[in-house]
Design a protein around this motif. Structure first.
Motif, PDB file in Angstrom:
ATOM      1  N   ALA A 273       0.577  -1.071  -0.077  1.00 59.06           N
ATOM      2  CA  ALA A 273      -0.010   0.197   0.093  1.00 59.06           C
ATOM      3  C   ALA A 273       1.030   1.153   0.059  1.00 59.06           C
ATOM      4  CB  ALA A 273      -0.791  -0.045   1.142  1.00 59.06           C
ATOM      5  N   GLU A 274       1.886   1.276   0.682  1.00 63.51           N
ATOM      6  CA  GLU A 274       2.895   2.396   0.669  1.00 63.51           C
ATOM      7  C   GLU A 274       3.608   2.573  -0.693  1.00 63.51           C
ATOM      8  OE1 GLU A 274       5.546   1.421   4.031  1.00 63.51           O
ATOM      9  OE2 GLU A 274       4.118   2.373   5.574  1.00 63.51           O
ATOM     10  N   ALA A 275       3.798   1.299  -1.261  1.00 65.10           N
ATOM     11  CA  ALA A 275       4.559   1.381  -2.524  1.00 65.10           C
ATOM     12  C   ALA A 275       3.600   2.156  -3.549  1.00 65.10           C
ATOM     13  CB  ALA A 275       4.844   0.307  -2.859  1.00 65.10           C
ATOM     14  N   LEU A 276       2.392   1.813  -3.258  1.00 67.01           N
ATOM     15  CA  LEU A 276       1.404   2.230  -4.356  1.00 67.01           C
ATOM     16  C   LEU A 276       0.895   3.707  -4.190  1.00 67.01           C
ATOM     17  CD1 LEU A 276       0.342   1.017  -7.121  1.00 67.01           C
ATOM     18  CD2 LEU A 276      -1.705   0.156  -5.843  1.00 67.01           C
ATOM     19  N   GLY A 277       1.088   4.060  -2.814  1.00 69.94           N
ATOM     20  CA  GLY A 277       0.716   5.470  -2.612  1.00 69.94           C
ATOM     21  C   GLY A 277      -0.557   5.598  -1.846  1.00 69.94           C
ATOM     22  N   LEU A 278      -1.132   4.385  -1.186  1.00 71.76           N
ATOM     23  CA  LEU A 278      -2.275   4.256  -0.636  1.00 71.76           C
ATOM     24  C   LEU A 278      -2.032   4.500   0.785  1.00 71.76           C
ATOM     25  CD1 LEU A 278      -3.867   1.508  -2.831  1.00 71.76           C
ATOM     26  CD2 LEU A 278      -4.264   3.799  -3.061  1.00 71.76           C
ATOM     27  N   MET A 279      -0.748   4.573   1.170  1.00 67.89           N
ATOM     28  CA  MET A 279      -0.493   4.801   2.627  1.00 67.89           C
ATOM     29  C   MET A 279       0.860   5.549   2.884  1.00 67.89           C
ATOM     30  SD  MET A 279      -2.404   3.083   5.229  1.00 67.89           S
ATOM     31  CE  MET A 279      -4.124   2.003   4.818  1.00 67.89           C
ATOM     32  N   GLY A 280       1.043   6.114   3.853  1.00 69.12           N
ATOM     33  CA  GLY A 280       2.456   6.828   3.993  1.00 69.12           C
ATOM     34  C   GLY A 280       1.963   8.284   3.955  1.00 69.12           C
ATOM     35  N   LYS A 281       2.787   9.192   3.366  1.00 71.77           N
ATOM     36  CA  LYS A 281       3.012  10.651   3.339  1.00 71.77           C
ATOM     37  C   LYS A 281       1.854  10.912   1.971  1.00 71.77           C
ATOM     38  CE  LYS A 281       5.681  11.457   6.572  1.00 71.77           C
ATOM     39  NZ  LYS A 281       5.141  12.063   7.872  1.00 71.77           N
ATOM     40  N   ASN A 282       1.468  11.948   1.921  1.00 70.76           N
ATOM     41  CA  ASN A 282       0.644  12.498   0.787  1.00 70.76           C
ATOM     42  C   ASN A 282      -0.300  11.468   0.127  1.00 70.76           C
ATOM     43  OD1 ASN A 282      -0.231  14.525  -0.802  1.00 70.76           O
ATOM     44  ND2 ASN A 282       1.579  14.671  -2.197  1.00 70.76           N
ATOM     45  N   ILE A 283      -1.106  10.940   0.525  1.00 72.25           N
ATOM     46  CA  ILE A 283      -1.773   9.834  -0.023  1.00 72.25           C
ATOM     47  C   ILE A 283      -2.623  10.323  -1.155  1.00 72.25           C
ATOM     48  CG2 ILE A 283      -3.571   8.236   0.493  1.00 72.25           C
ATOM     49  CD1 ILE A 283      -2.748   7.962   3.344  1.00 72.25           C
ATOM     50  N   LEU A 284      -2.357   9.737  -2.330  1.00 75.27           N
ATOM     51  CA  LEU A 284      -2.918  10.176  -3.604  1.00 75.27           C
ATOM     52  C   LEU A 284      -3.152  11.790  -3.853  1.00 75.27           C
ATOM     53  CD1 LEU A 284      -6.298   7.691  -3.275  1.00 75.27           C
ATOM     54  CD2 LEU A 284      -3.849   7.442  -4.746  1.00 75.27           C
ATOM     55  N   GLY A 285      -1.853  12.131  -3.381  1.00 74.66           N
ATOM     56  CA  GLY A 285      -1.705  13.642  -3.647  1.00 74.66           C
ATOM     57  C   GLY A 285      -2.736  14.571  -3.093  1.00 74.66           C
ATOM     58  N   THR A 286      -3.473  13.969  -2.024  1.00 77.59           N
ATOM     59  CA  THR A 286      -4.341  14.531  -1.197  1.00 77.59           C
ATOM     60  C   THR A 286      -3.732  15.682  -0.051  1.00 77.59           C
ATOM     61  OG1 THR A 286      -4.785  12.763   0.154  1.00 77.59           O
ATOM     62  CG2 THR A 286      -6.352  13.164  -1.798  1.00 77.59           C
ATOM     63  N   GLY A 287      -2.577  15.359   0.103  1.00 77.03           N
ATOM     64  CA  GLY A 287      -1.872  16.009   1.293  1.00 77.03           C
ATOM     65  C   GLY A 287      -2.230  15.311   2.659  1.00 77.03           C
ATOM     66  N   PHE A 288      -3.006  14.060   2.761  1.00 76.45           N
ATOM     67  CA  PHE A 288      -3.248  13.552   3.913  1.00 76.45           C
ATOM     68  C   PHE A 288      -1.974  12.276   4.116  1.00 76.45           C
ATOM     69  CE2 PHE A 288      -5.551  10.308   6.729  1.00 76.45           C
ATOM     70  CZ  PHE A 288      -5.857  11.012   7.626  1.00 76.45           C
ATOM     71  N   ASP A 289      -1.634  12.298   5.517  1.00 77.24           N
ATOM     72  CA  ASP A 289      -0.678  11.528   5.757  1.00 77.24           C
ATOM     73  C   ASP A 289      -1.322  10.570   6.601  1.00 77.24           C
ATOM     74  OD1 ASP A 289       1.114  13.152   4.199  1.00 77.24           O
ATOM     75  OD2 ASP A 289       1.776  14.061   6.127  1.00 77.24           O
ATOM     76  N   PHE A 290      -0.820   9.083   6.542  1.00 77.76           N
ATOM     77  CA  PHE A 290      -1.397   8.066   7.539  1.00 77.76           C
ATOM     78  C   PHE A 290      -0.288   6.718   7.323  1.00 77.76           C
ATOM     79  CE2 PHE A 290      -4.129   4.486   8.673  1.00 77.76           C
ATOM     80  CZ  PHE A 290      -4.279   4.732  10.154  1.00 77.76           C
ATOM     81  N   THR A 291       0.236   6.529   8.716  1.00 81.08           N
ATOM     82  CA  THR A 291       1.047   5.330   8.451  1.00 81.08           C
ATOM     83  C   THR A 291       0.753   4.373   9.552  1.00 81.08           C
ATOM     84  OG1 THR A 291       2.567   6.730  10.043  1.00 81.08           O
ATOM     85  CG2 THR A 291       3.140   6.613   7.851  1.00 81.08           C
ATOM     86  N   VAL A 292       0.970   3.212   9.343  1.00 83.39           N
ATOM     87  CA  VAL A 292       0.489   2.101  10.110  1.00 83.39           C
ATOM     88  C   VAL A 292       1.585   1.155  10.561  1.00 83.39           C
ATOM     89  CG1 VAL A 292      -1.094  -0.120  10.224  1.00 83.39           C
ATOM     90  CG2 VAL A 292      -2.057   1.987   8.831  1.00 83.39           C
ATOM     91  N   HIS A 293       1.723   1.045  11.770  1.00 83.01           N
ATOM     92  CA  HIS A 293       2.654   0.105  12.464  1.00 83.01           C
ATOM     93  C   HIS A 293       1.958  -1.190  13.043  1.00 83.01           C
ATOM     94  CE1 HIS A 293       5.581   3.258  12.048  1.00 83.01           C
ATOM     95  NE2 HIS A 293       4.447   4.197  12.321  1.00 83.01           N
ATOM     96  N   ILE A 294       2.645  -2.101  13.160  1.00 82.89           N
ATOM     97  CA  ILE A 294       2.356  -3.592  13.838  1.00 82.89           C
ATOM     98  C   ILE A 294       2.797  -3.682  15.000  1.00 82.89           C
ATOM     99  CG2 ILE A 294       1.960  -5.924  13.751  1.00 82.89           C
ATOM    100  CD1 ILE A 294       2.153  -5.691  10.804  1.00 82.89           C
ATOM    101  N   ARG A 295       2.184  -4.007  16.377  1.00 84.46           N
ATOM    102  CA  ARG A 295       2.506  -4.299  17.558  1.00 84.46           C
ATOM    103  C   ARG A 295       2.044  -5.550  17.809  1.00 84.46           C
ATOM    104  NH1 ARG A 295       5.393  -0.738  16.474  1.00 84.46           N
ATOM    105  NH2 ARG A 295       6.007   1.197  17.606  1.00 84.46           N
ATOM    106  N   GLN A 296       3.115  -6.558  18.383  1.00 79.41           N
ATOM    107  CA  GLN A 296       2.706  -7.794  18.626  1.00 79.41           C
ATOM    108  C   GLN A 296       2.749  -7.893  20.124  1.00 79.41           C
ATOM    109  OE1 GLN A 296       5.286 -10.896  17.021  1.00 79.41           O
ATOM    110  NE2 GLN A 296       6.079  -9.661  15.646  1.00 79.41           N
TER     111      GLN A 296
END
Length: 777
Positions: A273-296
């Motif tokens: 998802a991050e590689a495709l621009g659907l997660m991370g910084k500036n998602i789809l050029g909208t300026g919205f950022d969202f990152t996801v982390h896994i905790r065990q």
């Protein structure tokens, strides 16, 4: 695939993939590689199918999917475009699956669904009884796509909700859509997700978080695991929608370490998802950022509770804390940041709601519980597995229509919903609609979706002990009511199941259970007594048998006397060979058990091929000697004594005649004469039972000179009515009727009159049992 920079690029890519990946006419075999099928060799089957397709030159794509649901019949698969269902497929079937299906277009008959060889096989997926009544929302893609390939998720319309969201919806509109859909949390509490999101959004502070609770600790539950393993992008998309609605930019997925495949799948999905621009910084050029982390997590059951999960996520010990502050408030979330926490299934339901609208979701389920619910169907049911059904479906439909009924066609006894924190629901509630409010009314909960079916061979006292032992062991120990109370309850249950129960133990269990519920800090402690309290409520007679008769009717607990019935014994001697304590003695013509040596190990009971070894009540030994009645006859009498009133009503239906309380005695006499009955029910305006008017009342009116023009209410208003539940045993009804000197027994179920039984009926039906009970006392 290149990174997407605009919403329009995402739209175009999805349109292309819908045609390429899942073209309606494409040859494709979807092999279930969920954990149950995987352990049965489904990966090897998939590889064998690939090799066979290559050898034959037939163009067939083999897709390894997540769980397809019917775990009992695994490995299972779906052959497209025909929609064929295949079960119990092994490597040797690879040639037949490829050649027969894709050369002739006909199904492989021996792999189609059927319970036995006498049934006509069902080859079409949608016609298999297990899937007929299901409706997929949370599991819409699980079993249909390759969870390791983001193109598959895009090819079935994935990330369409965020396309709509970013292009035409404000955060307030997203939040309002979720609120209107009445999406209630699927983790157990059933709190409306829209209300929770709004609370987190209102919290002050620029840093907020979205947390997915994947800590699925209930024994036998695997709903969230199947979503994380089989459709991880639906979870990520749901979290992204939530983040946009509450203006959060950080997300965490809390997963227990026992789910290595889920962790692997989620890591891959996040990376794609991050590689495709659907997660991370500036998602789809909208300026919205969202990152996801896994905790065990380390696997503690208490970490399924919100505040404990937050502590564990921070790296601390999983201890709950008092609220407020709530997780959605400053100081309550991880490192003090306000956060929104929902479970995995809840987030997976969000994308379809945004894409199709709240009205679509509200049209599924009930008014108070919208949508569907995923259950892991386990226990003594023919077809175990993962099911998703609309809210409001009955327990009977889930157990018998979807689950196929009880294993080996034994009698249904109870179903446990809500895992170890839920309650045991008896047979009389089989037609109960499954939703949050209905389950709570009978003392159970929805929970995360565990559903364990029990049959006549299950001891309810032992079941309660099993679930309580789990919650007691998983107690974090922070608050004394939970730490000490559950331990004391477990000690009492251990005592009862070992034959050391005493008068008053049931009452002590009830008192302790209510104390634990009121005094515990978190949901684990507050719900831990549920299995004990519900089994006492619905199966109290089993507790009484264990305590007073030292007997377990299901022969699970080592209680009762072991005897060998001579008429059924074939003198094979297996019981004597199996006994390690030389308790089985042999004579010239029979075997018998020397109770001085018997340790109740059940070895003889288990090996006897004719079931001649019986486990009977301790009192039968005395009755056999005093009355000279064989033990097998005493067993028959005991079974008849335990017959329920509903069984008598079925064999001897009664006329249900009611009359309003304001009618006169003359009206009642006329009805009784015309219908040839000895009594009528007196009811109010709501048709609720108030009293009975019988032949004895007529005689008393004549004797006392009462005018027959008086209303019935003036005659019966001072009388206390005693009603009976249809599940009440005949022995109980006789005892109550004798003590209160009543001749007519109205049978009422949930406020509805279903029949009436006279004391004369009981006497004529159970004369031998009355004599037996009198002797017993």
């Amino acid at each position: 695939m290149q990174k997407l920079n605009t919403i329009e690029e995402l739209k175009k890519l999805r349109e292309v993939l819908v045609q390429e990946v899942f073209n309606p006419g494409k040859n494709m075999v979807k092999v279930c590689c969920g954990l149950p099928c995987n352990t049965l060799g489904s990966h090897k089957v998939a590889d064998a199918l690939k090799d066979e397709a290559r050898k034959t030159g037939i163009e067939v794509e083999i897709v390894k999917t997540g769980c397809q649901g019917l775990c009992q019949k695994g490995p299972i698969m779906r052959a497209e475009p025909y929609g064929f269902y295949y079960q119990k497929v092994n490597v040797e079937h690879a040639h037949e699956v490829i050649s027969t299906t894709y050369t002739t277009g006909t199904p492989v008959r021996e792999l189609a669904f059927r319970e036995s060889f006498l049934e006509e096989p069902t080859a079409i997926w949608d016609e298999v009884p297990f899937y007929k009544k299901q409706q997929k929302i949370a599991l819409r893609n699980t079993g249909n796509i390759d969870p390791f390939d983001i193109q598959h998720y895009l090819g079935v319309g994935g990330y369409g909700a965020i396309e709509k969201m970013f292009s035409s919806m404000s955060p307030e509109q997203v939040l309002e859509e979720v609120r209107k859909a009445n999406l209630r949390g699927r983790g157990g509490a059933g709190f409306p997700a829209g209300v929770k999101w709004a609370h987190a959004k209102r919290a002050p502070g620029s840093i907020k978080m979205v947390i997915a609770n994947g800590d699925e600790g209930d024994p036998g539950a695997f709903m969230d695991r199947s979503i994380m393993e089989g459709d991880p992008h639906s979870l990520l998309e749901g979290m992204l929608i939530c983040a946009y609605a509450i203006d959060a930019h950080y997300g965490f997925i809390y997963v227990r370490h026992e789910y290595p495949l889920a962790i692997k799948t989620l890591k891959n999905a996040i990376k794609q998802a991050e590689a495709l621009g659907l997660m991370g910084k500036n998602i789809l050029g909208t300026g919205f950022d969202f990152t996801v982390h896994i905790r065990q997590g380390a696997g503690a059951f208490v970490c399924g509770e919100a505040t404990s999960l937050v502590a564990s996520l921070e790296g601390k010990r999983g201890f709950p804390h008092a609220r407020p502050p709530r997780v959605s408030e400053p100081g309550g979330g991880p490192w003090g940041y306000p956060s929104n926490l929902n479970n995995v299934e809840t987030f997976s339901c969000v994308p379809p709601i945004i894409e199709k609208g709240s009205d679509w979701f509200l049209n599924i389920g009930t008014s108070g519980s919208s949508g569907t619910k995923v259950f892991s169907l386990a226990g003594k049911v023919k077809n175990t597995g993962l099911v998703e059904v609309p809210m409001g479906i009955t327990l009977r439909e889930i157990v018998f229509d979807i689950g196929g009924g009880i294993h080996e066609d034994k009698k249904f006894k109870a179903v446990q919903t809500g895992g170890p924190s839920g309650g045991c629901i008896p047979e009389k509630f089989l037609d109960l609609p499954v939703d949050f409010d209905s389950l709570r009314k009978v003392g159970s909960i929805m929970g995360s979706g565990g559903m364990v079916v029990m049959d006549e061979d299950d001891c309810m006292v032992d079941v309660a002990k099993f679930f309580l032992s789990f919650t007691q062991a998983e107690s974090c120990g922070k608050c004394p009511p939970c730490r000490i109370g559950t331990y004391q309850m477990l000690q009492i249950l251990e005592k009862i199941t070992s034959g050391q129960g005493e008068k008053g133990d049931i009452e002590r269990l009830e008192a302790l259970g209510k104390l634990v519920q009121r005094g515990s800090l978190c949901g684990l402690g507050q719900s831990a007594p549920n299995p004990v309290l519900t089994t006492i409520k619905h199966f109290r007679e089993e507790y009484e048998e264990h305590i007073f008769d030292k007997y377990c009717r299901s022969t699970v607990c080592n209680l009762g006397l072991f005897v060998i019935v001579e008429e059924e014994c074939i003198l094979c001697g297996l019981c004597k060979e199996a006994c390690a304590f030389d308790a089985v003695k042999e004579t010239r013509r029979s075997f018998f058990i020397d109770r001085d040596y018997c340790t109740r190990c059940k070895a003889c009971y288990t090996v006897c091929p004719t079931n001649a070894v019986k486990i009977v009540r301790t009192m039968f030994e005395r009755l056999e000697e005093e009355l000279e009645i064989p033990i097998e006859r005493l067993e028959v009498i005991e079974k008849r004594r335990r017959t329920a009133l509903k069984d008598i009503l079925e064999t001897k239906p009664s006329k249900i005649l009611s009359i309003h309380k304001d009618r006169t005695i003359t009206d009642a006499v006329r009805i009784m004469t015309e219908k040839n009955v000895s009594g009528v029910f007196v009811v109010d305006d709501n048709n609720s039972l108030l009293s009975l008017f019988t032949e004895r009342d007529i005689a008393q009116a004549v004797f006392q000179g009462i005018s027959f023009d008086q209303t019935l209410w003036s005659i019966v208003q001072m009388r206390q009515i005693i009603t009976f539940d249809p599940s009440a045993e005949i022995s109980t009804a006789i005892s109550i009727a004798s003590r209160n000197r009543i001749r007519h027994l109205p049978v009422v179920e949930e406020g509805r009159i279903i029949g009436m039984i006279t004391f004369r009926d009981l006497v004529s039906y159970l004369l031998p049992e009355i004599f037996y009970m009198a002797t017993r006392e």
